[in-house]
Design a protein around this motif. Structure first.
Motif, PDB file in Angstrom:
ATOM      1  N   ARG A  62     -35.625 -19.478 -82.407  1.00  0.00           N
ATOM      2  CA  ARG A  62     -35.847 -20.555 -81.439  1.00  0.00           C
ATOM      3  C   ARG A  62     -37.053 -21.417 -81.813  1.00  0.00           C
ATOM      4  O   ARG A  62     -37.013 -22.652 -81.736  1.00  0.00           O
ATOM      5  N   PHE A  63     -38.147 -20.771 -82.236  1.00  0.00           N
ATOM      6  CA  PHE A  63     -39.341 -21.538 -82.592  1.00  0.00           C
ATOM      7  C   PHE A  63     -39.102 -22.386 -83.835  1.00  0.00           C
ATOM      8  O   PHE A  63     -39.547 -23.539 -83.906  1.00  0.00           O
ATOM      9  N   MET A  64     -38.415 -21.850 -84.811  1.00  0.00           N
ATOM     10  CA  MET A  64     -38.116 -22.624 -86.016  1.00  0.00           C
ATOM     11  C   MET A  64     -37.349 -23.900 -85.662  1.00  0.00           C
ATOM     12  O   MET A  64     -37.646 -24.990 -86.185  1.00  0.00           O
ATOM     13  N   LYS A  65     -36.394 -23.801 -84.762  1.00  0.00           N
ATOM     14  CA  LYS A  65     -35.604 -24.964 -84.364  1.00  0.00           C
ATOM     15  C   LYS A  65     -36.475 -26.008 -83.654  1.00  0.00           C
ATOM     16  O   LYS A  65     -36.300 -27.213 -83.845  1.00  0.00           O
ATOM     17  N   ALA A  66     -37.436 -25.515 -82.857  1.00  0.00           N
ATOM     18  CA  ALA A  66     -38.336 -26.448 -82.177  1.00  0.00           C
ATOM     19  C   ALA A  66     -39.264 -27.141 -83.165  1.00  0.00           C
ATOM     20  O   ALA A  66     -39.522 -28.347 -83.053  1.00  0.00           O
ATOM     21  N   ALA A  67     -39.774 -26.406 -84.140  1.00  0.00           N
ATOM     22  CA  ALA A  67     -40.644 -27.012 -85.143  1.00  0.00           C
ATOM     23  C   ALA A  67     -39.877 -28.030 -85.975  1.00  0.00           C
ATOM     24  O   ALA A  67     -40.411 -29.097 -86.326  1.00  0.00           O
ATOM     25  N   GLN A  68     -38.622 -27.743 -86.286  1.00  0.00           N
ATOM     26  CA  GLN A  68     -37.786 -28.700 -87.002  1.00  0.00           C
ATOM     27  C   GLN A  68     -37.588 -29.968 -86.156  1.00  0.00           C
ATOM     28  O   GLN A  68     -37.633 -31.091 -86.679  1.00  0.00           O
ATOM     29  N   ILE A 116     -39.809 -23.982 -75.052  1.00  0.00           N
ATOM     30  CA  ILE A 116     -38.677 -24.560 -75.798  1.00  0.00           C
ATOM     31  C   ILE A 116     -37.454 -24.463 -74.887  1.00  0.00           C
ATOM     32  O   ILE A 116     -36.636 -23.548 -75.006  1.00  0.00           O
ATOM     33  N   PRO A 117     -37.315 -25.392 -73.942  1.00  0.00           N
ATOM     34  CA  PRO A 117     -36.307 -25.229 -72.887  1.00  0.00           C
ATOM     35  C   PRO A 117     -34.871 -25.529 -73.290  1.00  0.00           C
ATOM     36  O   PRO A 117     -33.942 -25.016 -72.655  1.00  0.00           O
ATOM     37  N   PHE A 118     -34.668 -26.351 -74.322  1.00  0.00           N
ATOM     38  CA  PHE A 118     -33.309 -26.769 -74.669  1.00  0.00           C
ATOM     39  C   PHE A 118     -33.065 -26.572 -76.162  1.00  0.00           C
ATOM     40  O   PHE A 118     -33.861 -27.029 -76.987  1.00  0.00           O
ATOM     41  N   VAL A 119     -31.963 -25.914 -76.493  1.00  0.00           N
ATOM     42  CA  VAL A 119     -31.605 -25.645 -77.883  1.00  0.00           C
ATOM     43  C   VAL A 119     -30.338 -26.404 -78.220  1.00  0.00           C
ATOM     44  O   VAL A 119     -29.366 -26.385 -77.453  1.00  0.00           O
TER      45      VAL A 119
END
Length: 415
Positions: A312-318, A262-265
């Motif tokens: 971080r993972f939650m944001k990627a799944a969203q 997940i390289p970019f937030v």
């Protein structure tokens, strides 16, 4: 720094997952169990639990008992998930194992479909035994596991052998964990198979990446091998392997480590870009499923990786869910090195290939974030609604992609 004094991952409420369990009289905080984690990465992971929870991978006793009680009562959504399970041909107690001494994925003589079909049959029959107590299904699951542990000696092929070792390693271990203690199940022989056939490939891949540039292989490759090592660690009560997997998640050199997967937030939007988003959506959704499985297994041993690094993972799944629902998301150019010489490659736009593909990866995330954590994850929840009731292996096509996840999240994770 001693292993017992390291920083603990914090939940949204400010207390660690292990702290919550300890306060509830559950899993004790970790001591110095197991050897120090293998030197794959910089930094050190939290110590493995002093005593592993069993069953304690994708499902713990509470999940299984809730499904049993709710199905018996005829309550939805559990009943809908149960009906999806019982309709699957792999869940029938008449399934007969077809064990092979050598499994090949990639190159000449591929036969790995035999393995993943048998694994899903063992897993699904194990679920049916847990939910109804049917010995016919318990015996079927046991017989499949025993047949393979008595026969399998090698997983091989081209580079894809590492995918086979990872995907089928963690799924096999999960099926065995469900049958732990079942009459006639040879757990010790099964452990030896996992340690001698699967783990060496898992470990070698994370250390050597098939002699390629460290960024050559997509996040999925690391993640499935991390899953297998974590599952084998739990199955075998091996704290060093558990730590190896968790440490790689936090600080690994390859693309399975969370900040590389997940390289970019995009904090202002509550989203984060997945490493394979510029490749295609099928593999991207698969990656969400792989990381979700990893986080769930760790959660059930007292480790909150779902919330690691500020969710971080939650944001990627969203992010992945939002794009696959047909909506727009931001995209930052992603660059990496390929091959043995790290030749420059880039993705400049998100890929629409296989956009909207449905895989059984969303219910586990919906129920964790919404029910366990009380958070709003509208895109994850909408994707979960699209796969309801969630099926498993055999319900999403006959090729290997349809067997990348164990599935049945409606039955097993509804709360």
């Amino acid at each position: 720094m001693s292993r017992t004094n390291k920083h603990r991952t914090q939940s949204a409420s400010g207390i660690s997952r292990r702290g919550m369990l300890k306060a509830a009289g559950g899993l004790a905080l970790a001591g110095a169990a197991g050897a120090t984690a293998t030197a794959l990465t910089a930094g050190t992971a939290d110590a493995a639990p002093a005593t592993f929870t069993h069953p304690g991978m994708l499902h713990i006793w509470g999940d299984l008992n809730r499904a049993k009680v709710r199905v018996a009562a005829g309550d939805n959504p559990w009943l809908a998930g149960w009906n999806r399970l019982t309709a699957n041909s792999h869940s029938q107690s008449t399934w007969v194992a077809n064990p092979q001494a050598t499994i090949i994925r990639g190159g000449t003589g591929e036969n790995y479909g035999i393995l993943y079909n048998d694994i899903h049959a063992a897993y699904q029959n194990a679920l049916r035994w847990w939910v109804t107590g049917s010995t016919a299904h318990g015996d079927c699951a046991r017989n499949i596991l025993n047949a393979w542990s008595a026969t399998l000696t090698e997983v091989t092929g081209n580079a894809d052998r590492y995918l086979a070792a990872g995907l089928y390693g963690y799924q096999f271990a999960n099926a065995a964990e469900l049958m732990r203690g079942y009459s006639g199940f040879d757990l010790e022989r099964f452990k030896r198979m996992m340690l001698n056939v699967f783990y060496p490939l898992n470990d070698r891949f994370l250390r050597e990446h098939n002699d390629a540039c460290i960024t050559n292989y997509w996040a999925n490759w690391d993640l499935c091998n991390m899953n297998s090592i974590l599952a084998i660690g739990i199955l075998c009560d091996d704290g060093a392997k558990y730590d190896q997997a968790v440490n790689y998640f936090k600080n690994g050199a390859g693309n399975g480590a969370i900040r590389k997967a997940i390289p970019f937030v995009y904090d202002s939007e509550g989203l984060a870009q997945w490493q394979e988003s510029g490749r295609d959506q099928g593999h991207t959704v698969m990656g969400i499923g792989q990381m979700g499985a990893f986080c769930e297994m760790a959660w059930n041993q007292g480790e909150d990786l779902y919330g690691y690094d500020n969710n971080r993972f939650m944001k990627a799944a969203q992010y992945v869910a939002k794009y696959n629902l047909g909506e727009n998301v931001p995209f930052t150019k992603y660059t990496w090195g390929t091959g043995q010489n790290c030749a420059y490659s880039e993705h400049t736009v998100i890929s629409s290939a296989s956009r909207g593909q449905l895989r059984p990866v969303w219910e586990i995330l919906h129920y964790h974030y919404v029910r366990r954590r009380g958070l709003s994850v509208p895109y994850i929840s909408r994707m979960a609604a699209q796969v309801y009731p969630e099926g498993g292996g055999g319900d999403y096509g006959s090729t290997s992609g349809g067997y990348d996840q164990t599935g049945f999240g409606t039955l097993m994770y509804a709360k």
